[in-house]
Design an enzyme around this catalytic site. Structure first.
Site, PDB file in Angstrom:
ATOM      1  CD  GLU A 198     -44.018  28.399   7.280  1.00 14.79           C
ATOM      2  OE1 GLU A 198     -45.003  28.897   6.429  1.00 14.79           O
ATOM      3  OE2 GLU A 198     -44.005  27.254   7.651  1.00 14.79           O
ATOM      4  CG  HIS A 200     -20.614  24.380   9.308  1.00 15.61           C
ATOM      5  ND1 HIS A 200     -20.361  25.159   8.399  1.00 15.61           N
ATOM      6  CD2 HIS A 200     -19.752  24.394  10.375  1.00 15.61           C
ATOM      7  CE1 HIS A 200     -19.065  25.769   9.034  1.00 15.61           C
ATOM      8  NE2 HIS A 200     -18.605  25.066   9.944  1.00 15.61           N
ATOM      9  CB  SER A 204     -53.253  21.975   5.839  1.00 17.47           C
ATOM     10  OG  SER A 204     -53.660  21.342   4.673  1.00 17.47           O
ATOM     11  CE  LYS A 258     -48.667  20.475   6.299  1.00 19.50           C
ATOM     12  NZ  LYS A 258     -47.120  20.456   5.952  1.00 19.50           N
TER      13      LYS A 258
END
Ligand code: ARG
Length: 468
Positions: free
Chosen positions: A290, A156, A277, A283
């Site tokens: 992804e 979980h 970024s 970043k």
């Protein structure tokens, strides 16, 4: 443009209709397979006396020349042709004359395209198998180095029990190994040659289908000509296998993205596999993970699309089947690129072992072991569960872990606690004691790694197993 089938027609095809119907923009991907299939067909026609030896030789030489010229860039595939089959036949006839027109004897584009697509898929199954083998090798080497790298195991997404990095990645080893096994199953099931099925009902020429099949490395010919031209099961199976593979990648990517987050910091992705970024200078984003996760949807889409295309088709060939190509080419290319990139990302990722170990200690990951400790002291498990539950509540209140309590504090909850409790709930013990095969204990893990090495050492001998 003169079409292969123009004889029966009195009017030119409307331009838009021609474009809509044409497939050369994408079936040019089948060029090599089309040539190989045509050479095998011509050789068989020659052997059977359907073509003279001179005709056969001229065709084989002509086809080999076309292949060479396209591959070297001397000849470009003419996209004004209807499809790759028309292009090859047109160039062949232009180059060798009358004999070129005889190549299509005893053949239809229906069995021709069924063959081309099967050859293409078969090659890509092998390419994918090689890529997966590299991925598994990489995973195994990380596992070998990390049988004592502790980390929390989750259920979980809540800390549950401590495991090791080797154990966690070992779960993915199993998944990718099954993916590879699926490829092998598909390969052996699909490795039968549809050529000779004709348009749908075979031909009246004395073809030797077994001979053509053996020339092309198939186990044998397919056994029903209608099924041969309209079967796309192997593609659906392969797209399903790729979908499952992508699902596995997607799950691991999701974990890597979480592990790479500022909150977790379990891993640091290599600069070569991250991006920045345009606005936020600090970043370093896990874009590759992804994107692999994102591309999973695209491969699922191909599977759904082909299943849907096929669901209402009566026997035998229908033009709907032309829709099998773009999506399959795309799905195969996508899955191969993802596998390659993913392996590279894994090869360069840095695991922050200290952060992982620290995280494995926090969050009461040793609570089950504390309960097991009481069981060993004669307390029934259900009672032990209750006692440790109360102990955890006490710890939460105090803001400490079980191992931080004094023996007196523990004894207030149960007099069964002895000084050996500290050893019993230490991270090292919690992991090391998990010795059952398949568990994270280093000894159990070593045994699994040994078995994986044997597995990776065994080469998949294509063509030696029959699919019966
Ligand atoms: N481009 C077609 C396909 O991919 C080739 C077969 C054409 N057959 C036909 N009967 N029109 O399916």
């Amino acid at each position: 443009m003169a079409q292969l089938w123009g004889g029966r027609f009195t009017k030119e095809t409307d331009n838009k209709v021609f474009d809509f119907n044409a497939s050369i923009r994408f079936d040019k991907n089948l060029f090599v397979q089309d040539i190989e299939g045509s050479i095998a067909h011509a050789v068989m026609l020659g052997k059977q006396g359907i073509l003279t030896l001179e005709e056969k030789d001229a065709i084989v030489k002509g086809l080999a020349g076309i292949r060479e010229d396209v591959e070297s860039g001397r000849l470009t595939i003419d996209e004004t042709q209807e499809d790759i089959h028309s292009f090859v036949e047109a160039v062949l006839t232009e180059r060798i004359g009358e004999a070129g027109k005889k190549l299509h004897t005893g053949r239809s584009r229906n069995d021709q395209v069924a063959l081309d697509m099967r050859l293409y898929t078969r090659t890509h199954v092998l390419v994918m198998d090689g890529l997966l083998r590299e991925l598994l090798t990489e995973l195994l080497s990380i596992m070998e180095e990390n049988t004592e790298t502790y980390m929390p195991g989750f259920t979980h997404l809540q800390k549950a029990q401590p495991v090791t990095l080797a154990h966690h990645l070992g779960a993915y080893f199993e998944m990718f190994k099954r993916d590879r096994q699926r490829l092998k199953d598909i390969y052996f099931r699909m490795n039968y040659c549809p050529l000779g099925a004709g348009a749908l009902a075979g031909t009246t020429y004395p073809l030797d289908r077994s001979y053509t099949a053996s020339l092309l490395g198939f186990e044998g010919p397919t056994l029903n000509s209608m099924d041969s031209v309209s079967d796309r099961d192997y593609l659906i199976e392969y797209l399903a296998a790729l979908s499952i593979l992508m699902m596995h990648f997607s799950r691991l990517c999701e974990e890597i993205i979480i592990w790479n987050s500022n909150e977790y910091r379990f891993v640091e992705l290599d600069d070569a596999y991250s991006t920045g970024s345009s606005i936020m200078p600090q970043k370093k984003n896990p874009d590759i993970a992804e994107l692999v996760r994102g591309k999973t949807g695209r491969v699922y889409g191909a599977l759904m699309s082909l299943l849907t295309t096929m669901k209402g088709l009566p026997l035998a060939y229908n033009k709907d089947m032309q829709e099998d190509k773009e999506l399959s080419f795309d799905a195969m290319h996508t899955a191969e690129t993802c596998t390659e990139l993913f392996t590279g990302m894994l090869r360069t990722v840095k695991f922050n072992r200290d952060v992982m170990a620290k995280s494995a200690v926090n969050g009461f990951t040793n609570a089950t072991d504390a309960a097991d400790y009481l069981v060993n002291k004669g307390v029934p498990f259900r009672d032990a569960h209750g006692i440790i539950g109360r102990l955890v509540l006490y710890c939460i209140d105090k803001g400490v872990g079980i191992e931080d309590l004094s023996l007196e504090e523990m004894k207030e909850i149960s007099d069964k606690f002895e000084p050996d409790i500290y050893e019993a709930v230490s991270l090292k013990t919690c992991v090391e004691k998990r010795l059952t095969l398949g568990a994270p204990g280093p000894e159990a893990m070593q045994e699994v790694i040994r078995l994986h090495k044997i597995y990776l050492g065994e080469e998949w001998q294509k063509g030696t197993e029959k699919n019966e």
